[in-house]
Design an enzyme around this catalytic site. Structure first.
Site, mmCIF file in Angstrom:
data_model
loop_
_atom_site.group_PDB
_atom_site.id
_atom_site.type_symbol
_atom_site.label_atom_id
_atom_site.label_comp_id
_atom_site.label_asym_id
_atom_site.label_seq_id
_atom_site.Cartn_x
_atom_site.Cartn_y
_atom_site.Cartn_z
ATOM 1 N N LYS A 103 0.841 -1.213 0.000
ATOM 2 C CA LYS A 103 0.000 0.000 0.000
ATOM 3 C C LYS A 103 0.860 1.242 0.000
ATOM 4 C CE LYS A 103 0.805 1.550 4.378
ATOM 5 N NZ LYS A 103 1.580 2.722 4.672
ATOM 6 N N ASP A 160 -2.905 -1.612 9.319
ATOM 7 C CA ASP A 160 -3.012 -1.562 7.851
ATOM 8 C C ASP A 160 -3.586 -2.836 7.240
ATOM 9 O OD1 ASP A 160 -1.836 0.965 7.845
ATOM 10 O OD2 ASP A 160 0.183 0.176 7.580
HETATM 11 P P1 ATP Z 1 4.482 -0.896 9.456
HETATM 12 O O1 ATP Z 1 3.304 -1.826 9.200
HETATM 13 O O2 ATP Z 1 5.037 -0.978 10.838
HETATM 14 O O3 ATP Z 1 4.275 0.485 8.899
HETATM 15 P P2 ATP Z 1 6.249 -1.340 7.237
HETATM 16 O O4 ATP Z 1 5.185 -1.342 6.208
HETATM 17 O O5 ATP Z 1 7.168 -0.176 7.244
HETATM 18 O O6 ATP Z 1 5.651 -1.562 8.655
HETATM 19 P P3 ATP Z 1 6.863 -4.160 7.150
HETATM 20 O O7 ATP Z 1 7.501 -4.698 5.911
HETATM 21 O O8 ATP Z 1 5.474 -4.509 7.437
HETATM 22 O O9 ATP Z 1 7.130 -2.620 7.142
HETATM 23 O O10 ATP Z 1 7.808 -4.609 8.357
HETATM 24 C C1 ATP Z 1 7.797 -4.055 9.646
HETATM 25 C C2 ATP Z 1 8.372 -5.070 10.625
HETATM 26 O O11 ATP Z 1 7.394 -6.097 10.835
HETATM 27 C C3 ATP Z 1 9.593 -5.830 10.122
HETATM 28 O O12 ATP Z 1 10.772 -5.168 10.481
HETATM 29 C C4 ATP Z 1 9.483 -7.186 10.788
HETATM 30 O O13 ATP Z 1 10.221 -7.215 11.984
HETATM 31 C C5 ATP Z 1 8.018 -7.335 11.170
HETATM 32 N N1 ATP Z 1 7.298 -8.406 10.427
HETATM 33 C C6 ATP Z 1 6.502 -9.341 10.969
HETATM 34 N N2 ATP Z 1 5.973 -10.135 10.033
HETATM 35 C C7 ATP Z 1 6.429 -9.718 8.846
HETATM 36 C C8 ATP Z 1 6.243 -10.148 7.521
HETATM 37 N N3 ATP Z 1 5.476 -11.205 7.216
HETATM 38 N N4 ATP Z 1 6.846 -9.443 6.556
HETATM 39 C C9 ATP Z 1 7.613 -8.371 6.857
HETATM 40 N N5 ATP Z 1 7.855 -7.940 8.108
HETATM 41 C C10 ATP Z 1 7.270 -8.598 9.106
#
Ligand code: ATP
Length: 305
Positions: A10, A137
């Site tokens: 997203k 999200d």
């Molecule tokens: P947020 O939802 O906190 O805004 P983001 O979109 O910036 O996060 P994500 O790729 O969702 O980033 O990763 C955030 C953190 O979630 C990662 O550093 C990891 O430790 C944790 N995490 C848990 N499950 C997953 C997954 N399936 N894929 C990616 N990260 C995950």
């Protein structure tokens, strides 16, 4: 039985951040859009009592936990709990969405896992309710398209949008954790260097641009309240934002809490052109082109082993 589902990354076309709530979250008004950049989650049944095992493959695997803290693992367990069955599964996650990038990759994996597990276990309840228990999200990752998110982002309603929008996605190696960026925003507001929005509501001009299928109008009304905080922590991102507009993008903005930056192009050819120019600057560690809006979490395949 092996079931595979996918879910989109997203971006936030508008991310307005209100006051810090007593539960530690901020009130938000956001307009989400789903990209045709998708992770895939496959679940395969294992013998009873073997529990859940998770493996992570694909383009982006660094920083993704393979244990019970993985959001896909938590999602399948939640569905099994609702149905009242023991959760014995192998989960394979194929990641095309950059990690910890502000693109909600973990939420996408949870949403795909919810859809796959609901199919496997015949769960007919409301996945939005389960999604809200795991993250802000995930509800959007389930519905995709273009949507308005309120509360902490987990209350989502679809927004009418016409046409396709072509985005250049510029990954950066600057690590930015979402909680840290929100804390920085609170600090900047306390110091008086940035102001909180007077009213927390979707921008009418942004919604009109989406109805008009006009990338040029949309470019004028993109906004992200987290951007000053992300730039305060990682000032180098400004060079990436400037490079994108210097190279002809209609607008550029930090994606969610960053560090990914996104730039809007006129059309697909233009996006490829901007992406090639950004790649040549060496400012981004990865440059992708993605179209939006894209569908939410959906089943990909269902095979008997
Ligand atoms: P947020 O939802 O906190 O805004 P983001 O979109 O910036 O996060 P994500 O790729 O969702 O980033 O990763 C955030 C953190 O979630 C990662 O550093 C990891 O430790 C944790 N995490 C848990 N499950 C997953 C997954 N399936 N894929 C990616 N990260 C995950």
């Amino acid at each position: 039985m092996k079931i595979t589902a996918s879910a989109p990354a997203k971006i936030n076309l508008q991310l307005s951040v209100g006051a810090l709530r007593t539960d530690g979250y901020h009130d938000l008004v956001t307009v989400y859009q789903a990209l045709d950049l998708r992770d895939q989650v496959s679940i395969t049944e294992r013998a009873e009592g073997m529990g859940v095992q998770c493996s992570v493959n694909g383009e982006f695997t660094d920083g993704v936990p393979g244990d019970e803290t993985n959001l896909a693992v938590r999602a399948v367990k939640l569905v099994a709990e609702q149905v009242g069955v023991s959760c014995d599964l192998s989960i394979d996650i194929k990641k095309a969405i950059p990690v910890a990038a502000g693109l909600a990759g973990g939420s996408a994996d949870a949403a795909a896992a919810f859809v796959a597990a609901a199919e496997l276990y015949g769960y007919g309840g409301d996945l939005q309710i389960l999604a809200a228990q795991l993250g802000s999200d995930i509800g959007f990752s389930l519905i995709g398209g273009t949507a308005l998110g309120t509360s902490r982002g987990e209350v989502v309603v679809p927004v009418m949008s016409r046409g396709d929008y072509c985005w250049v996605i510029m990954s950066s190696t600057n690590g930015l954790s979402t909680p840290r960026v929100y804390q920085k925003l609170d600090q900047l507001r306390d110091e008086g260097s940035v102001r909180a929005p007077l009213q927390l509501q979707p921008k009418p001009e942004l919604l009109q641009a989406l109805l008009a299928a006009s990338p040029t109008d949309l470019a004028k009304h993109l906004s992200n309240d987290l951007q000053p905080a992300a730039l305060a922590i990682a000032p180098k991102l400004q060079r990436l934002l400037d490079a994108a507009t210097d190279d002809g993008a209609l607008a550029s903005i930090v994606a969610g809490s960053g560090p990914t930056c996104i730039a809007l192009a006129k059309d697909y050819e233009h996006a490829l052109d901007v992406a090639a120019r950004i790649t040549a600057t060496n400012l981004a560690n990865r440059v992708l082109v993605a179209k939006a809006p894209a569908p939410g979490a959906e089943l990909v395949s269902k095979d008997r082993n």
